[in-house]
Design a protein around this motif. Sequence first.
Motif, PDB file in Angstrom:
ATOM      1  N   UNK A 121       0.851  -1.194   0.000  1.00  0.00           N
ATOM      2  CA  UNK A 121       0.000   0.000   0.000  1.00  0.00           C
ATOM      3  C   UNK A 121       0.885   1.242   0.000  1.00  0.00           C
ATOM      4  N   UNK A 122       0.739   2.078  -1.033  1.00  0.00           N
ATOM      5  CA  UNK A 122       1.569   3.279  -1.138  1.00  0.00           C
ATOM      6  C   UNK A 122       0.751   4.559  -1.034  1.00  0.00           C
ATOM      7  N   UNK A 123      -0.569   4.447  -1.043  1.00  0.00           N
ATOM      8  CA  UNK A 123      -1.417   5.624  -0.848  1.00  0.00           C
ATOM      9  C   UNK A 123      -2.752   5.159  -0.297  1.00  0.00           C
ATOM     10  N   UNK A 124      -3.255   5.895   0.670  1.00  0.00           N
ATOM     11  CA  UNK A 124      -4.505   5.541   1.318  1.00  0.00           C
ATOM     12  C   UNK A 124      -4.481   6.002   2.762  1.00  0.00           C
ATOM     13  N   UNK A 125      -5.335   5.447   3.610  1.00  0.00           N
ATOM     14  CA  UNK A 125      -5.341   5.828   5.028  1.00  0.00           C
ATOM     15  C   UNK A 125      -3.966   5.608   5.656  1.00  0.00           C
ATOM     16  N   UNK A 126      -3.569   6.507   6.508  1.00  0.00           N
ATOM     17  CA  UNK A 126      -2.221   6.461   7.086  1.00  0.00           C
ATOM     18  C   UNK A 126      -1.944   5.151   7.795  1.00  0.00           C
ATOM     19  N   UNK A 127      -2.967   4.594   8.458  1.00  0.00           N
ATOM     20  CA  UNK A 127      -2.731   3.359   9.209  1.00  0.00           C
ATOM     21  C   UNK A 127      -2.493   2.152   8.299  1.00  0.00           C
ATOM     22  N   UNK A 128      -2.787   2.296   6.993  1.00  0.00           N
ATOM     23  CA  UNK A 128      -2.576   1.189   6.066  1.00  0.00           C
ATOM     24  C   UNK A 128      -1.325   1.354   5.208  1.00  0.00           C
ATOM     25  N   UNK A 129      -0.715   2.539   5.241  1.00  0.00           N
ATOM     26  CA  UNK A 129       0.464   2.778   4.407  1.00  0.00           C
ATOM     27  C   UNK A 129       1.578   1.787   4.743  1.00  0.00           C
ATOM     28  N   UNK A 130       2.151   1.195   3.707  1.00  0.00           N
ATOM     29  CA  UNK A 130       3.259   0.285   3.901  1.00  0.00           C
ATOM     30  C   UNK A 130       2.866  -1.149   4.168  1.00  0.00           C
ATOM     31  N   UNK A 131       1.601  -1.397   4.428  1.00  0.00           N
ATOM     32  CA  UNK A 131       1.186  -2.783   4.657  1.00  0.00           C
ATOM     33  C   UNK A 131       1.373  -3.594   3.367  1.00  0.00           C
ATOM     34  N   UNK A 132       1.583  -4.887   3.527  1.00  0.00           N
ATOM     35  CA  UNK A 132       1.884  -5.704   2.350  1.00  0.00           C
ATOM     36  C   UNK A 132       1.140  -7.021   2.378  1.00  0.00           C
TER      37      UNK A 132
END
Length: 381
Positions: free
Chosen positions: A129-140
């Motif tokens: 995840x590279x764009x979206x809600x801050x709590x989801x950024x970087x999740x894979x």
Amino acid sequence: MLNIADTLYDWCREARPFALATVVQVSGSAPLPPGTALAVDADGNVAGSVSGGCVEGAVYELCRQVLADSGAPARSRFGYSDDDAFAVGLTCGGEIDVLVQRVDPVDQPHLTLALDEVRRGGPAAVAQVVDGPEELLGRSLCVLGDGSAYDGTLGGARENRAVAAQARALLRAGRIGLVEVGGDADTCPERLTVLVHTRAPRPRMLIFGAVDFAAALSQAGAFLGYRVTVCDARPVFATAARFPYADEVVVDWPHRYLAGTEVDARTAVCVLTHDARFDVPLLRLALSLPVGYVGAMGSRRTHDHRLGLLREAGVPETHLARLHSPIGLDLGARTPEETAVSITAEIIAHAHHGTGLPLSHGSGPIHEPLAARGWELPPVY
């Protein structure tokens, strides 16, 4: 990130936290493509690059900051700077967006599995995840091997299913891409931009029978990204000049060549000879292999006769159920080129569990996985 898979795998295996800087978008004459990554561990060790040297110092400091602070992801844009281009800008004149995140391997064991698969030369996709809600950024989320299963989480089950389907498609094509999911009630309420990293050799299309239909099919297969092989036992027909779109043209008995070549779950085997001398030993072997698709050309009468011969040869019914024959979807095709479209359409539909029906005959989201609609998926071989 898969450009530094070996180093990241070692760090993950040692449970060593690190900051990962990933190029998520480029414009203009950017030096490196999306998906390229630089990583920094807590000791300051560096692996990879995001710009070929132009902004490495600034990205390095940003990585150190993310590791030292709370670990919240940071996204920055680097472009050409008239005042001090060599310090913080891209001298090529392009722009790159870089996402920097903290990775704790203990919390993401699926990432270690994907890196190990890549390190060993196997196919794998990592959706980030590279764009979206801050709590989801970087999740894979990771898709391994034949793509029939995934691991990791981006949020809820709908998000996972939607992203996994996109990752499978890109993995089959061996491509890296940005995809957007969500923003509606059918997939997920949150709109996410996901960068899918893939590492896989091109899937193979093995065409047996050096006929005019094979020439058209080899061109269609090459267009779809397959590594195409045309094989025939007759040297007068199996020539490179007749099949300019094939990656290789082989003169050999089809079943003997298939027995000695590498195949996997993405391989498509297309038998166009419709001659029992070639078809029966070839299909007997092909249907026993873990390939993704096996199709054979011929009329319905030829198909029925061929089934009888295969049964006499001891091919079990479970294997015969995998055979797509007569090959292709019913498009009313007549010419070799139209037939090639018919065959590749069936291969695509089979790979993605599509119905092959006109989209106008259905309802609901076009790209939602069948499992999400409560339908039973066909087996994946």
